[in-house]
Enzyme design. Sequence first.
Site, mmCIF file in Angstrom:
data_model
loop_
_atom_site.group_PDB
_atom_site.id
_atom_site.type_symbol
_atom_site.label_atom_id
_atom_site.label_comp_id
_atom_site.label_asym_id
_atom_site.label_seq_id
_atom_site.Cartn_x
_atom_site.Cartn_y
_atom_site.Cartn_z
ATOM 1 C CG ASP A 121 -35.049 8.600 33.233
ATOM 2 O OD1 ASP A 121 -34.512 7.988 32.302
ATOM 3 O OD2 ASP A 121 -35.673 9.664 33.059
ATOM 4 C CE LYS B 21 -35.197 9.806 29.500
ATOM 5 N NZ LYS B 21 -35.490 10.866 30.450
ATOM 6 C CB CYS C 43 -38.941 10.935 33.063
ATOM 7 S SG CYS C 43 -37.669 12.203 33.253
#
Length: 200
Positions: free
Chosen positions: A21, A82, A112
């Site tokens: 990410d 996601k 995350c």
Amino acid sequence: MSVLRNVGRIHQKSTAFFLCDIQEKFRPHIFQYPSVVATAQKMIAAHKILDIPLIVTEQNPKALGATASELDLSQAKVNIAKTKFSMFVPEVEPHLQGIKSVVLFGIESHVCVLQTALDLLENNFDVHVLADGVSSMNSFEIEHALNRIKSAGGFVTTSESILFQIMGDSKHEKFKTISQLVKDTKEATSNNKLFLKSNI
């Protein structure tokens, strides 16, 4: 009789790199964002040199944007969007056949990255988190996240250390190329302040 211990040995053919990410909308907000990107660039170069699969995710990209434009994902094995915080999602799992160790870097450390590490550990993968490649909006979160990962059985290391661990021997066919990569990225490594937050 000696007791077997998991010391976190890592081998080229059973390793995957997870890029978590590193997205454009985070750029103004993440502590030492340029250092996260620089470490990711180093690891992307290494994945190409060492032929190690690269798994990439983007958290809700409609809101947070695509992966940082500096990062070349052209040879990534997986690149998916996601909504789950963890990267360990059904679209990724099939690509982990034969993988025993995951090298994890990206953002955010305490969300995350942490949840990915815990899911992987719970599923019997060794997890190596790069202290010079993870960050958060609030810098104090980094140390707590890395300590949480260590307490769960993960390994906190650095990008340079992990690359030499993967090769294991100066006779490795890619030793000179990786050594040159380390030299080429020396300035970015020297300027990386994430080490100061990692409490290794």
